[in-house]
Design an enzyme around this catalytic site. Structure first.
Site, PDB file in Angstrom:
ATOM      1  NE  ARG A 100     -11.593  -0.341   6.048  1.00 30.80           N
ATOM      2  CZ  ARG A 100     -10.380  -0.140   5.543  1.00 30.80           C
ATOM      3  NH1 ARG A 100     -10.228   0.676   4.514  1.00 30.80           N
ATOM      4  NH2 ARG A 100      -9.339  -0.740   6.050  1.00 30.80           N
ATOM      5  CD  GLU A 171      -5.421   5.664   9.642  1.00 29.82           C
ATOM      6  OE1 GLU A 171      -6.060   4.627   9.431  1.00 29.82           O
ATOM      7  OE2 GLU A 171      -4.420   5.984   8.971  1.00 29.82           O
TER       8      GLU A 171
HETATM    9  N1  5AD Z   1      -4.431  -6.803   6.891  1.00 28.70           N
HETATM   10  C1  5AD Z   1      -3.257  -6.301   6.465  1.00 28.70           C
HETATM   11  N2  5AD Z   1      -3.157  -5.253   5.660  1.00 28.70           N
HETATM   12  C2  5AD Z   1      -4.291  -4.685   5.220  1.00 28.70           C
HETATM   13  N3  5AD Z   1      -4.510  -3.640   4.394  1.00 28.70           N
HETATM   14  C3  5AD Z   1      -5.837  -3.469   4.292  1.00 28.70           C
HETATM   15  N4  5AD Z   1      -6.494  -4.383   5.011  1.00 28.70           N
HETATM   16  C4  5AD Z   1      -5.547  -5.152   5.615  1.00 28.70           C
HETATM   17  C5  5AD Z   1      -5.590  -6.272   6.490  1.00 28.70           C
HETATM   18  N5  5AD Z   1      -6.750  -6.767   6.904  1.00 28.70           N
HETATM   19  C6  5AD Z   1      -3.460  -2.834   3.775  1.00 28.70           C
HETATM   20  C7  5AD Z   1      -3.355  -2.989   2.264  1.00 28.70           C
HETATM   21  C8  5AD Z   1      -2.638  -1.706   1.916  1.00 28.70           C
HETATM   22  C9  5AD Z   1      -3.111  -0.718   2.945  1.00 28.70           C
HETATM   23  C10 5AD Z   1      -3.971   0.389   2.442  1.00 28.70           C
HETATM   24  O1  5AD Z   1      -3.787  -1.471   3.936  1.00 28.70           O
HETATM   25  O2  5AD Z   1      -2.585  -4.095   1.924  1.00 28.70           O
HETATM   26  O3  5AD Z   1      -1.271  -1.852   2.101  1.00 28.70           O
END
Ligand code: 5AD
Length: 488
Positions: A100, A171
């Site tokens: 990112r 997105e």
């Molecule tokens: N796997 C699952 N959920 C994720 N989030 C961020 N990275 C991951 C990942 N690799 C989720 C966080 C939050 C949202 C912004 O994205 O837990 O719920």
């Protein structure tokens, strides 16, 4: 940098493209014609926009998790698990934080450490490092369509590799992936970077490949009043449409009051359509996404299921086209695959159970959506005026003037003067609307709503309410009352 809301010229785009693709070795594997052919061979059932359009026509709410790990074989297994055991209708690939931030060298170290340790040392899937062929392995190993979800201010190379890699939805946006995520990226720059992303998708579209685009709705995810996030979503939809994007999913993050949440989606869908039509984009498809609660979660897993289910209910009663699902591990960090699937199944139960009910036409929702629309209208009108009809110019001026002001954003390009707080029934109102271009009636409406709460709580309207509200859901409540443990 002089920026305008105009389709990028071929000259400008292809010059930039050359530099972008040379930035990291995997960029050289992107070959446009080959990618068009690859994308065209993807079956309809695995095209994100097709599945959304079908759900939209049947008034169904699809469910989608977030998920991403460092190693591609593990990532494939994870996504297969979520579609099989979690009943996910749509799949994600959540990108890691190094990618990112365009830090591909560190992402590479993360891949190597993950190999050595046998567990993911990255918080997502590093698309750029893996490159086109591995991404094709991922996207073709699944039954459901897959979207790239990230949070990248400069996502140009990531977009190139993602689309060449067979992802069918993407997105982000120049506002929504900047202001909530970054302190010092200028809006001029990120809007320009996202014009590149949208133009690339426009060029695929012109070659017969439709890629779904989703501005990131929830912004900071913390008490964002619907009119602010909805206005940003519409601006990003317009900016994308100008570059040739034809399939847009606008989003909103749950606030927690059911009437307001349904009204927000209603207003968002209606006004996105209205603004796209107004600027001549009648052929752009619009669907909606509802994000389950994006703020602090309870530690307790059962309590988390309560929060998850309430979000699922609001999404389906609002007839959102899809819902982004949280997990019972939200308070802890990246979830296990089992926890992720559990959140999905809880959500699926609700979206299936309630699919024949709609709250869109109940009078309280209609009234609330009129308020949201009036606020959005005021903001968007001012943006247009500031930009003399140009929404890119207007957006930059609007952030400078605080005409758009996103609560709790880290960016120094955001005024940070607006203060939200909940009213007595938990709807998010403005405690301080600062420089938002609202008329006296709207200001008075918010003021009275907060005074009503203050009387009930026997305290003055103050910043303490904001603090109490930020932590309330994690403690088991919606409105942050004084002595929250008792929540009298
Ligand atoms: N796997 C699952 N959920 C994720 N989030 C961020 N990275 C991951 C990942 N690799 C989720 C966080 C939050 C949202 C912004 O994205 O837990 O719920």
């Amino acid at each position: 940098m002089e920026i305008k809301n105009q389709k990028l010229t071929d000259d400008r785009f292809y010059k930039e493209r050359k530099e972008i693709l040379e930035h990291w070795p995997t960029g050289k594997d992107v070959e446009f014609q080959n990618s068009v052919e690859y994308q065209k061979a993807i079956p309809q059932s695995r095209r994100f926009g097709e599945k959304l359009a079908q759900a939209d026509s049947q008034n169904l709410t699809l469910i989608q998790p977030r998920a991403g790990v460092a190693l591609y074989d593990e990532h494939i297994k994870l996504l297969q698990y979520l579609e099989n055991e979690g009943e996910a209708d749509l799949l994600p690939t959540t990108v890691d934080s190094y990618t990112r931030l365009n830090r591909y060298t560190e992402a590479q170290t993360g891949i190597e450490r993950s190999r050595e340790s046998g567990r993911s040392m990255l918080n997502g899937f590093p698309i750029v490092n893996w490159g086109v062929d591995i991404c094709r392995k991922v996207t073709s190993a699944l039954t459901a369509p897959v979207q790239v979800r990230h949070g990248t201010p400069d996502a140009r190379l990531l977009t190139e590799i993602s689309i060449a890699g067979g992802f069918t939805s993407y997105e982000g946006g120049g506002i929504s992936y900047n202001i909530p995520y970054s302190k010092s990226h200028s809006l001029e720059k990120t809007i320009a970077h996202w014009q590149y992303t949208d133009r690339l998708i426009g060029i695929y579209q012109e070659a017969g490949v439709s890629i779904n685009r989703e501005p990131f709705g929830p912004l900071t995810g913390t008490l964002v009043p619907p009119s602010i996030s909805n206005s940003v979503a519409i601006i990003e939809a317009l900016l994308a449409a100008v570059q040739g994007v034809k399939d847009i999913t606008v989003g909103y993050g749950q606030c927690g009051n059911l009437i307001q949440d349904v009204a927000a989606i209603k207003a968002l869908k209606a006004m996105t359509r209205q603004y796209l039509d107004k600027f001549g984009f009648k052929d752009v498809k619009v669907t909606t996404v509802f994000h389950q609660w994006m703020g602090g979660f309870p530690q307790d897993e059962s309590k988390s299921f309560g929060v998850i289910s309430w979000g699922a209910a609001a999404a389906v009663l609002a007839k959102a086209t899809k819902v982004i699902v949280k997990t019972p591990h939200e308070a802890m960090g990246v979830p296990t695959k089992e926890a992720n699937a559990a959140g999905l199944r809880a959500t699926k139960q609700i979206t299936s159970m309630l699919k024949d009910q709609s709250f869109l036409e109940i009078p309280a929702v209609v009234a609330e959506s009129e308020i949201i629309k009036a606020e959005m209208g005021a903001i968007l009108e001012k943006v247009e005026e500031l930009g003399r009809g140009d929404y890119a110019v207007g957006t930059i001026a609007a952030f400078e003037a605080g005409v758009i002001d996103i609560p709790f954003a880290p960016s120094r390009y955001n005024a940070g003067k607006v203060m939200p707080a909940r009213d007595n029934s938990g709807a998010v109102r403005f405690l301080e609307s600062a420089n938002l271009p609202f008329g006296e009636d709207l200001k008075k409406f918010h003021q009275e709503k907060l005074e009503e709460r203050a009387r009930y709580e026997n305290r003055a309207v103050s910043f303490q309410m904001v603090i109490d509200d930020v932590y309330a859901i994690g403690k088991g409540f919606l409105v942050g009352r004084p002595n929250t443990n008792k929540n009298q």
